[in-house]
Design an enzyme around this catalytic site. Structure first.
Site, PDB file in Angstrom:
ATOM      1  N   ASP A 128       0.866  -1.185   0.000  1.00  0.00           N
ATOM      2  CA  ASP A 128       0.000   0.000   0.000  1.00  0.00           C
ATOM      3  C   ASP A 128       0.900   1.232   0.000  1.00  0.00           C
ATOM      4  OD1 ASP A 128      -2.290   1.770   0.412  1.00  0.00           O
ATOM      5  OD2 ASP A 128      -3.340  -0.016   1.108  1.00  0.00           O
ATOM      6  N   HIS A 203      -3.450   2.943  -4.705  1.00  0.00           N
ATOM      7  CA  HIS A 203      -2.745   2.618  -3.454  1.00  0.00           C
ATOM      8  C   HIS A 203      -1.373   2.033  -3.767  1.00  0.00           C
ATOM      9  CE1 HIS A 203      -5.706   3.540  -0.389  1.00  0.00           C
ATOM     10  NE2 HIS A 203      -6.651   3.026  -1.155  1.00  0.00           N
ATOM     11  N   GLU A 268     -10.392   2.295  -4.560  1.00  0.00           N
ATOM     12  CA  GLU A 268     -10.063   3.715  -4.414  1.00  0.00           C
ATOM     13  C   GLU A 268      -9.001   4.202  -5.401  1.00  0.00           C
ATOM     14  OE1 GLU A 268     -11.118   4.532   0.237  1.00  0.00           O
ATOM     15  OE2 GLU A 268      -9.116   3.738  -0.127  1.00  0.00           O
TER      16      GLU A 268
END
Ligand SMILES: [Zn+2]
Length: 702
Positions: A128, A203, A268
């Site tokens: 991440d 990410h 996301e």
């Protein structure tokens, strides 16, 4: 593998693999009598779960690391017969090791905890923005550089500032391939499959700290010591080199993890860079894609094809539905259950982990007395109440729900001890959700058994949350009658309460059943152990008004983190406290609050009041204006009133303002309250331009 011997079947434990297909892949039977113990299963996993049950039947001291200390404890086991098998094949726990790095030793301990709960999946979130945690031989800079960030461990996550020029990156770590092999083996011995997660296309900014060439225009990118939004630097979908890099990484991942699935994240992904990038736009043109959502879909489908060719299945967060789902993909539904329902209806397999039941990084008790967490509010009881199979699915679609898992994101969880505290005992509740059939679930019984589980944890030195020592005061509507229930997460500890404003003592009224409330009043209630109040008493003002318990609806749903009990929270007679995270306030991020109430019949209205919360430091603002409307039974407008809050947005700290519209005793059946969000945070604020929050509780109708 029948090791029993006919001539010597006394004082033995027999483990038997039989071909009893009723037991399935993981079921078992236990038969304990005075002479021997017999565990039967069709598969070794079943025997393993049988052993876990045997351990649970023994005194909790069996879990102690120090058996000598407990040598006086008699290891007796009750005679019984048990036939048991799990409801779901996917019984998972997740751990994020990017936001904070956890040593390999703790990963093994976490696996032990998963195993003792008869869960079988460990979802390992390995990469991440805040650090890459898996050694990839072909790209050594991923661990040389992407695994390290500047140390900001002394600052809460939301206040972490980016690195200063020249500042050394000293916080981080990674797992070597040797460590990973050992952990995979360790898990397999406990019948746990590890699902590795390699995030893409978003990410991924930590990758670009080492390999900027795989982003659209990434220069001077660094491993983020905190979370920054918008988070725009993601893999460039226009460059072939990006796919080559990802495939090389995945080849090493596939080699290390025998699991059927590889998790590719997919959540996301901000498409800003893709809109600006010539190569990404060229790809959209060449592949005849409609937009950037379809480009994400192209990306995921291409990775899925690669994984399938190498004998693996793709799994991703529910955002992979956007722009069209890859043909064989399995979806992990986290933004509520909608994505999961949609995927199951399309014939895809689904793992349920909605934030509202499965996010163990949320507060589990009153934030005023808890270590700082990311937000949200998820009690043990709520976890226990979860049913992963949505009602709206038909029989065939329901089969696609493989199970559920608890997610532990670690922005606010810096240490192993803290991770245990957040995961337990909520993991225990979830374990029962995914193992037991719904008719075998019983909260009171669970609470009782949990007391023994706590003892086991004590012997294992597990830092679990010892439960909430405050009384929860919450309303219930039972066949049209409004009542207030007092509850605690403690087992069999008496609650004493008062209704006259005085502090509760052991001489106050003992709580036995829900209280019928017909007037505005103040309830104070506390837990009393050996005649002394435990920690603090709870206090709630009940505002009795004509809107209580009436049919309420919200046109736009609140944020998943601050959803309280939905629309009914606004007419439950209880106002939120001065903490917006108390589970009573409803929070809307960037959205308006549009509330409608049906009083059931026309009633005279003299006023409607709505309360709003402001704390600009937490990005929560007063609404721009509030529109109150009353309508008759035919839904014709009777009157409308538009009011603005008196508090200004610049005021610092907590402000709670009641905004009140007066009506001249006109009769109305429907009430509408529309609070207009200022939408974007004003220019003077540190969050300028981001979505503003509004928080509302209790719409009082008189
Ligand atoms: Zn690009």
């Amino acid at each position: 593998m029948n090791i029993s011997d006919k001539n010597n079947n006394k004082n033995v434990i027999v483990f038997d693999l039989s071909d009893n297909s009723d037991l399935g892949e993981e079921g078992y039977e236990i038969d304990i009598n005075k002479n021997n113990v017999k565990v039967t299963a069709q598969k070794p996993a079943g025997l393993f779960y049988g052993i876990q049950t045997l351990l649970q039947l023994l005194p909790p001291e069996i879990y102690s690391q120090n058996s000598v200390q407990h040598s006086d404890v008699k290891l007796t086991i009750p005679c019984c017969k048990i036939t048991d098998k799990p409801r779901f094949p996917w019984r998972g726990m997740h751990l994020d090791v990017s936001r904070h790095f956890f040593p390999a030793e703790f990963i093994k301990r976490y696996i032990d905890l998963i195993a003792m709960h008869k869960m079988n999946i460990f979802h390992w979130h390995l990469t991440d923005d805040n650090g890459w945690r898996i050694e990839i031989k072909k790209y050594p800079k991923l661990t040389g550089k992407s695994a390290w960030r500047v140390d900001r461990e002394d600052v809460p996550w939301r206040e972490v500032t980016p690195p200063e020029p020249g500042e050394k990156a000293t916080y981080g770590g990674f797992y070597t391939q040797e460590e990973i092999k050992e952990i995979v083996q360790y898990a397999a011995e406990r019948f746990i499959t590890i699902i590795p997660e390699i995030e893409m296309p978003g990410h991924t900014s930590e990758v670009f700290a080492a390999y900027p060439e795989f982003s659209c225009k990434g220069k001077d990118l660094y491993v983020q010591p905190g979370s920054y939004w918008p988070n725009v630097d993601i893999f460039c979908a226009g460059k072939e080199e990006t796919f080559k890099f990802i495939e090389d990484v995945l080849l090493e991942v596939i080699e290390l993890f025998p699991s059927e699935y590889v998790h590719i994240g997919g959540d996301e992904a901000d498409k800003t860079r893709w809109r600006e990038c010539n190569l990404c736009q060229q790809r959209i043109k060449n592949e005849r894609l409609k937009d950037e959502d379809e480009l994400q879909s192209y990306f995921i489908k291409r990775i899925e094809k690669f994984l399938n060719e190498h004998g693996k299945k793709l799994i991703g967060w529910d955002e992979i539905l956007e722009g069209g789902l890859a043909p064989e993909a399995t979806v992990m539904s986290w933004r509520g259950i909608k994505g999961g329902v949609e995927a199951a209806q399309q014939g895809h397999d689904v793992i349920m982990c909605p934030t509202s039941f499965c996010y163990f990084d949320y507060y589990q008790a009153n934030p005023d007395f808890e270590p700082e967490a990311i937000g949200g509010f998820l009690t043990l009881k709520k976890v226990y109440s979860f049913d992963p199979v949505p009602e709206e699915l038909n029989k065939v679609q329901k089969k696609h729900i493989l199970g559920a898992q608890g997610n532990v994101w670690t922005e606010y969880i810096p240490t192993p001890e803290h991770a245990e505290y957040m995961a337990l005992p909520r993991m225990t509740a979830l374990a029962e959700v995914v193992w037991s059939h719904t008719d075998a679930k019983d909260w009171k019984c669970f609470q009782n058994r949990l007391q023994v589980q706590f003892k086991r944890f004590d012997f294992m030195n597990v830092n679990y949350s010892r439960g909430y020592w405050k009384v929860t005061i919450h309303p219930i509507m039972d066949s049209g009658i409004y009542q207030v229930e007092l509850e605690s997460e403690q087992f069999n500890i008496p609650i004493y309460y008062t209704l006259d404003g005085s502090d509760p003592t052991p001489q106050s009224t003992l709580y036995k059943k829900p209280l019928k409330i017909t007037n505005s009043t103040v309830i104070k209630a506390g837990l009393f152990l050996d005649g002394d109040i435990k920690e603090y008493y709870s206090e709630k003002e009940i505002l009795f008004h004509i809107g209580i318990g009436k049919n309420a609806e919200l046109a736009i749903q609140p944020s998943r983190k601050y959803e309280a009990h939905g629309a009914m929270s606004l007419v439950d007679g209880l106002k939120g406290s001065d903490s917006y995270r108390d589970g009573y306030w409803l929070g809307f991020e960037g959205d308006d609050m549009i509330f409608e109430l049906d009083l059931g019949k026309e009633i005279q209205i003299s006023s409607i009041t709505a309360s709003f919360y402001q704390n600009t430091g937490a990005w929560i603002f007063m609404p721009e204006k509030v529109i109150f409307e009353i309508l008759d039974a035919g839904r014709n407008k009777v009157e409308r009133s538009v009011l603005k809050p008196e508090s200004t947005l610049e005021v610092k700290g907590v402000v709670i303002e009641d905004i009140s519209a007066k009506f001249n005793n006109e009769t109305a059946r429907y009430i509408k309250v529309h609070a207009k969000n200022i939408a974007k945070i004003p220019g003077w604020h540190e969050g300028a331009g981001s979505k503003a929050w509004i928080f509302v509780d209790e719409v009082i109708v008189n």
